[in-house]
Design a protein around this motif. Structure first.
Motif, mmCIF file in Angstrom:
data_model
loop_
_atom_site.group_PDB
_atom_site.id
_atom_site.type_symbol
_atom_site.label_atom_id
_atom_site.label_comp_id
_atom_site.label_asym_id
_atom_site.label_seq_id
_atom_site.Cartn_x
_atom_site.Cartn_y
_atom_site.Cartn_z
ATOM 1 N N ALA A 72 54.360 32.707 -32.783
ATOM 2 C CA ALA A 72 54.343 31.253 -32.610
ATOM 3 C C ALA A 72 55.623 30.782 -31.923
ATOM 4 C CB ALA A 72 54.173 30.571 -33.966
ATOM 5 N N LEU A 73 56.752 31.335 -32.363
ATOM 6 C CA LEU A 73 58.036 30.961 -31.757
ATOM 7 C C LEU A 73 58.084 31.390 -30.295
ATOM 8 C CD1 LEU A 73 60.871 29.791 -32.090
ATOM 9 C CD2 LEU A 73 61.633 32.057 -32.856
ATOM 10 N N HIS A 74 57.517 32.542 -29.984
ATOM 11 C CA HIS A 74 57.491 33.033 -28.598
ATOM 12 C C HIS A 74 56.719 32.060 -27.708
ATOM 13 C CE1 HIS A 74 58.413 36.412 -25.959
ATOM 14 N NE2 HIS A 74 57.237 36.216 -25.377
ATOM 15 N N VAL A 75 55.585 31.620 -28.190
ATOM 16 C CA VAL A 75 54.790 30.636 -27.440
ATOM 17 C C VAL A 75 55.567 29.340 -27.275
ATOM 18 C CG1 VAL A 75 52.688 29.251 -27.448
ATOM 19 C CG2 VAL A 75 52.592 31.635 -28.171
ATOM 20 N N PHE A 76 56.182 28.880 -28.371
ATOM 21 C CA PHE A 76 56.939 27.626 -28.351
ATOM 22 C C PHE A 76 58.092 27.694 -27.347
ATOM 23 C CE2 PHE A 76 60.381 24.940 -30.084
ATOM 24 C CZ PHE A 76 59.728 23.707 -30.149
ATOM 25 N N ASN A 77 58.826 28.800 -27.348
ATOM 26 C CA ASN A 77 59.955 28.946 -26.427
ATOM 27 C C ASN A 77 59.517 29.095 -24.972
ATOM 28 O OD1 ASN A 77 61.875 28.774 -28.449
ATOM 29 N ND2 ASN A 77 61.929 30.994 -28.812
ATOM 30 N N SER A 78 58.271 29.556 -24.751
ATOM 31 C CA SER A 78 57.768 29.769 -23.392
ATOM 32 C C SER A 78 57.170 28.517 -22.772
ATOM 33 C CB SER A 78 56.699 30.872 -23.398
ATOM 34 O OG SER A 78 57.234 32.069 -23.922
ATOM 35 N N ASN A 88 55.979 19.454 -34.311
ATOM 36 C CA ASN A 88 55.335 19.275 -35.620
ATOM 37 C C ASN A 88 54.514 20.494 -36.013
ATOM 38 O OD1 ASN A 88 56.457 16.738 -35.729
ATOM 39 N ND2 ASN A 88 54.611 15.679 -35.029
ATOM 40 N N ALA A 89 53.858 21.126 -35.037
ATOM 41 C CA ALA A 89 53.075 22.336 -35.318
ATOM 42 C C ALA A 89 53.985 23.451 -35.807
ATOM 43 C CB ALA A 89 52.302 22.772 -34.073
ATOM 44 N N MET A 90 55.146 23.588 -35.159
ATOM 45 C CA MET A 90 56.098 24.623 -35.575
ATOM 46 C C MET A 90 56.659 24.325 -36.964
ATOM 47 S SD MET A 90 56.448 27.140 -33.456
ATOM 48 C CE MET A 90 57.991 27.820 -34.038
ATOM 49 N N ILE A 91 57.061 23.077 -37.199
ATOM 50 C CA ILE A 91 57.644 22.696 -38.494
ATOM 51 C C ILE A 91 56.624 22.896 -39.611
ATOM 52 C CG2 ILE A 91 58.534 20.763 -39.848
ATOM 53 C CD1 ILE A 91 59.764 19.708 -37.186
ATOM 54 N N SER A 92 55.393 22.417 -39.384
ATOM 55 C CA SER A 92 54.336 22.585 -40.392
ATOM 56 C C SER A 92 54.083 24.059 -40.660
ATOM 57 C CB SER A 92 53.034 21.922 -39.931
ATOM 58 O OG SER A 92 53.204 20.539 -39.775
ATOM 59 N N GLY A 93 54.080 24.844 -39.608
ATOM 60 C CA GLY A 93 53.848 26.283 -39.770
ATOM 61 C C GLY A 93 54.931 26.965 -40.574
ATOM 62 N N TYR A 94 56.172 26.614 -40.276
ATOM 63 C CA TYR A 94 57.269 27.199 -41.035
ATOM 64 C C TYR A 94 57.157 26.838 -42.521
ATOM 65 C CZ TYR A 94 59.997 28.813 -36.984
ATOM 66 O OH TYR A 94 60.429 29.490 -35.873
ATOM 67 N N LEU A 95 56.861 25.574 -42.780
ATOM 68 C CA LEU A 95 56.728 25.133 -44.166
ATOM 69 C C LEU A 95 55.557 25.821 -44.854
ATOM 70 C CD1 LEU A 95 57.404 21.319 -43.655
ATOM 71 C CD2 LEU A 95 58.921 22.971 -44.755
ATOM 72 N N MET A 96 54.471 25.986 -44.123
ATOM 73 C CA MET A 96 53.285 26.656 -44.658
ATOM 74 C C MET A 96 53.602 28.078 -45.068
ATOM 75 S SD MET A 96 49.784 27.601 -42.613
ATOM 76 C CE MET A 96 49.910 26.087 -41.684
ATOM 77 N N ASN A 97 54.530 28.708 -44.359
ATOM 78 C CA ASN A 97 54.890 30.095 -44.619
ATOM 79 C C ASN A 97 56.168 30.239 -45.445
ATOM 80 O OD1 ASN A 97 52.990 32.056 -42.996
ATOM 81 N ND2 ASN A 97 53.326 30.280 -41.661
ATOM 82 N N GLY A 98 56.604 29.139 -46.056
ATOM 83 C CA GLY A 98 57.742 29.203 -46.958
ATOM 84 C C GLY A 98 59.091 29.301 -46.300
ATOM 85 N N ARG A 99 59.188 29.034 -44.997
ATOM 86 C CA ARG A 99 60.476 29.098 -44.303
ATOM 87 C C ARG A 99 61.039 27.689 -44.128
ATOM 88 N NH1 ARG A 99 62.247 33.753 -42.163
ATOM 89 N NH2 ARG A 99 64.168 32.523 -42.318
ATOM 90 N N PHE A 100 61.460 27.120 -45.236
ATOM 91 C CA PHE A 100 61.988 25.758 -45.238
ATOM 92 C C PHE A 100 63.234 25.645 -44.361
ATOM 93 C CE2 PHE A 100 64.920 22.633 -47.070
ATOM 94 C CZ PHE A 100 64.139 21.489 -47.019
ATOM 95 N N ASP A 101 64.075 26.686 -44.377
ATOM 96 C CA ASP A 101 65.314 26.649 -43.599
ATOM 97 C C ASP A 101 65.047 26.515 -42.101
ATOM 98 O OD1 ASP A 101 64.094 29.143 -43.750
ATOM 99 O OD2 ASP A 101 65.973 30.243 -43.455
ATOM 100 N N LEU A 102 64.070 27.297 -41.605
ATOM 101 C CA LEU A 102 63.744 27.228 -40.177
ATOM 102 C C LEU A 102 63.108 25.891 -39.819
ATOM 103 C CD1 LEU A 102 62.279 30.829 -39.618
ATOM 104 C CD2 LEU A 102 64.582 29.997 -39.110
#
Length: 770
Positions: A72-78, A88-102
């Motif tokens: 997902a990050l690769h797509v976002f950076n590209s 918002n898609a990236m933030i929601s995804g990180y939260l969904m996967n428990g990566r609050f810090d990211l």
């Protein structure tokens, strides 16, 4: 031209491969078509449009749903251009996967945030129980909608901050049904029914979910009158409404009213029927439950399990077994119920058969089997199964730890208990009262009173069981003053003593010879704590007075008891009579005990000891004949200790231990040293009319002496020797071990059937008062 067409095709392929590489996923068919149609050999790359950004965003969301964060990050950076939706898609995804810090880092980097961005981040903070961060973001928001307010309201509600939730609710400029229902559910879930009612009455257009929620809250609090009032007011009832009220009546003993409502219910489903089955089962009416069960038009696993559990609860395991065999939809709960049922009636082989045949086990399965072994006296099997549970990869839960610790306490396996303590710390369970109390009891029963004190201090929220266990632990170890200090600390913290507490307190006074303080506690506990003395308290007092030689007062106390004394009370008087040589009173107490408990071998032995000490050998013989005629068999005495995780057991004159020659040789050496120090054998305790030399020989190889000798030879210097005996330690062994502790310079801790004895430098913690 052919060369130009080749370069054109190469450019197309490079464009496709670049997209594949950057996104780690194929672009949409539409994007591929545009590349093929619009990329000419002389064109520059064409800007990506909104439809393409949408497709990239969808790809990000797909990767996040599949936990492919790097992709997902690769797509976002590209992405050549990003929208707020991309962030918002990236933030929601990180939260969904428990990566609050990211998620928070990306949120802080956003060039421009929209309302969705703020709401997503606040919800993420709430899910991570970081209410301070959520509130900070909330206050910074340039604008808020009802979603923002509801996120904060839910956050406070879920974390039990009810008053803060109410403040947010009152500040809301606009409330929707979610807002009202969230606050109502918060009040109900936390048992604050008065506030829930006030909130409910402040609004008229509640939906059915809210009515059912309020009614369910009253049912949970067992406030059936209020629950029924809500039920009668509901404008339109659904299945949940009927099931809730029927379950409420059924679970609280109002089974007839539950049945009446069941008969009236216009909408019965499998849950309605199951509520009635469970209700009858919980009220002990298993046959009535079976009638309902047989009438059910449809059954699910819960229905079958409720009926099987009903049979197990009333010990009709054979009927439970028949239902089990008929059940078409067994689950792990069904198997666990059968294991528990067989274990409870002592059929441990059948329980193990079910355990071995289970298609799938959970932590409850293991804990049930471990508990079954422990309760049936198979301590080693219980501990072995605990080890197997760990090897099997099953997560050790609180229940399995508690069972294993209880088993260690029963057999006094302190070394293994210490290892379990280490695992508890790693698992993070040691501070909770449930496992903490089991750990505390293990140390108390294994002779580790200092470790018990440390474990007690580690329990974050001590309950009444914690305090009672520590008081009783100190009492059994003979540390009466320390037990009373814990009692005073308990009262200072606001914990109210119960009847078990006072048994521990009176026992502490008895073991430590604190007669006056014990009498003061006994006669004031009703006025001070509202505790009415029961048979256990009177037994402690008879023991207290009897040990102090105040036998007349003990007799008077028994005579004035508000109920008939039981065998334990008379046993305390018999024990005191033996200590002080009052044969007549001992005979009176013994005869009453024999009437109540004719198979109580211990009382026969106590009276025989008294006769033997007085030289009344004819009476000793009569007691033997009486035991034979009534079929009473003396329980053989044995002692054991733990060395390097292995239990070593000894009986009197034991000749089976592999190190017996070394043990006997060492005992002979100790015997010579003890006699030089002034030790004299208590030959008057031998229940056989033989010469003094034979009596000395019989006393020399008692099981506790063999165990102590082996402990000295096997346990490194500096470490205590802990010995357990199944019967009460005899006077001669008690005297001998005092001498031994002084000669070898070791701390010897002996647990007998009555209490602990700490032998150090020639004296015992009981003060020869046991």
């Amino acid at each position: 031209m052919k060369a130009l067409r080749g370069r054109h095709r190469l450019k197309q392929l490079r464009s496709i491969n670049e997209l594949k590489t950057n996104s780690n996923s194929y672009p949409s068919k539409k994007t591929l078509t545009q590349i093929n149609q619009n990329v000419n050999w002389y064109d520059k790359p064409r800007p990506v449009g909104d439809s393409d950004i949408k497709q990239w965003n969808m790809t990000i969301s797909t990767h996040m749903r599949n936990s492919q964060l790097d992709s997902a990050l690769h797509v976002f950076n590209s992405m050549p251009r990003r929208s707020s939706v991309s962030y918002n898609a990236m933030i929601s995804g990180y939260l969904m996967n428990g990566r609050f810090d990211l998620a928070r880092n990306l949120f802080d980097e956003m060039p421009e945030r929209d309302l969705v961005s703020w709401n997503v981040m606040i919800s993420g903070c709430v899910r991570n129980n970081n209410l301070a961060a959520a509130r900070q973001l909330f206050e910074k928001m340039p604008e808020r909608d009802v979603v923002s307010w509801n996120a904060m309201l839910s956050g406070y509600a879920q974390n039990g901050c009810i008053d803060e939730a109410r403040k947010i609710f009152d500040r809301m400029p606009y409330k929707n049904s979610i807002s009202w229902n969230a606050l109502l559910a918060t009040y109900v879930q936390n048992g604050r029914m008065e506030e829930a009612c006030r909130l409910f009455e402040s609004k008229s257009d509640w939906d059915l979910v809210s009515w059912n929620c309020l009614m369910g809250g009253f049912v949970k609090k067992k406030m059936l009158v209020d629950a029924r009032r809500v039920f009668d007011r509901i404008p339109f009832r659904d299945k949940i409404s009927w099931n809730t009220i029927i379950t409420g009546y059924a679970q609280n003993g109002e089974i007839e009213e539950a049945r009446r409502l069941f008969n009236e219910s216009p909408v019965r489903d499998v849950f309605t029927w199951t509520a009635m089955v469970s209700g009858y089962v919980q009220n002990g009416l298993v046959d009535e439950a079976r009638e309902i069960f047989d009438e059910m038009p449809q059954k699910n696993a819960v229905s079958w399990n409720a009926m099987i559990a009903g049979y197990v609860q009333c010990k009709r395991v054979d009927m439970a077994r028949k239902l089990f065999e008929e059940m078409p939809c067994r689950d792990v709960t069904t198997w666990n119920t059968m294991i528990t049922g067989y274990a409870q009636i002592g059929e441990i082989a059948y329980a193990r058969d079910f355990f071995d045949r289970m298609p799938r086990r959970d932590t409850v399965s293991w804990a049930a089997m471990i508990a079954g072994y422990a309760q049936s006296g198979y301590s080693e099997e219980a501990l072995w199964l605990f080890v197997e549970m760990k090897r099997d990869g099953e997560r050790l839960n609180r229940s399995s730890f508690a069972c294993a610790l209880s088993t260690c306490a029963h057999i006094a396996a302190l070394e293994l208990g210490n290892q379990l303590h280490g695992r508890l710390v790693k698992a993070g369970y040691e501070s909770g009262s449930f496992v903490g109390n089991a750990l505390l009891l293990m140390y108390c029963k294994c002779g580790g009173i200092e470790e018990a004190c440390s474990a007690f201090a580690e329990i974050m929220e001590k309950d009444i069981v914690s305090w009672n266990t520590m008081i009783a632990g100190y009492a059994r170890h003979g540390f009466g003053i320390e037990a009373l200090e814990i009692f005073e600390s308990m009262k200072a913290t606001g914990v109210k003593p119960n009847d078990t507490t006072m048994v521990g307190v009176l026992s502490a006074c008895s073991h430590a010879g604190l007669v006056d303080r014990g009498m003061e506690y006994f006669y004031s506990m009703n006025q001070d704590y509202g505790i009415t003395a029961n048979s256990r308290h009177y037994t402690c007092m008879v023991d207290l007075l009897g040990r102090a030689g105040r036998l007349d007062e003990a007799q008077k106390l028994i005579k004035n008891m508000p109920f008939e004394p039981d065998a334990a009370t008379w046993g305390a008087l018999l024990g005191a009579s033996r200590i002080h040589g009052n044969t007549k009173l001992a005979e009176t107490a013994a005869e009453l005990i024999f009437e109540m408990e004719p198979e109580n071998a211990g009382m026969y032995v106590l009276l025989s000891n008294l006769y033997a000490a007085s030289g009344r050998w004819a009476d000793v013989s009569k007691m033997r004949l009486k035991m034979r005629d009534t079929g009473v068999k003396k329980v053989p005495g044995y002692s054991w200790l733990e060395v390097q995780n292995k239990i070593h057991t000894f009986s009197v004159g034991d000749s089976c231990h592999p190190d017996r020659d070394k043990i006997y040789a060492y005992l002979e050496e100790l015997d010579l040293k003890m006699k030089r120090e002034g030790y004299v054998s208590s030959t008057n305790l031998i229940l056989h009319d033989v010469n003094e030399e034979e009596k000395e020989h019989m006393l020399k190889y008692h099981s506790e002496k063999l165990a102590v000798a082996y402990g000295i030879l096997s346990i490194p210097a500096g470490r205590p020797i802990r010995v357990i005996k199944n019967l009460r330690v005899c006077e001669d062994c008690h005297n001998a071990i005092k001498y031994i502790s002084n000669i070898v310079g070791r701390l010897i801790i002996l647990r007998d059937s009555n209490r602990f004895h700490h032998f150090r430098e020639g004296s015992c913690s009981c003060g020869d008062y046991w």
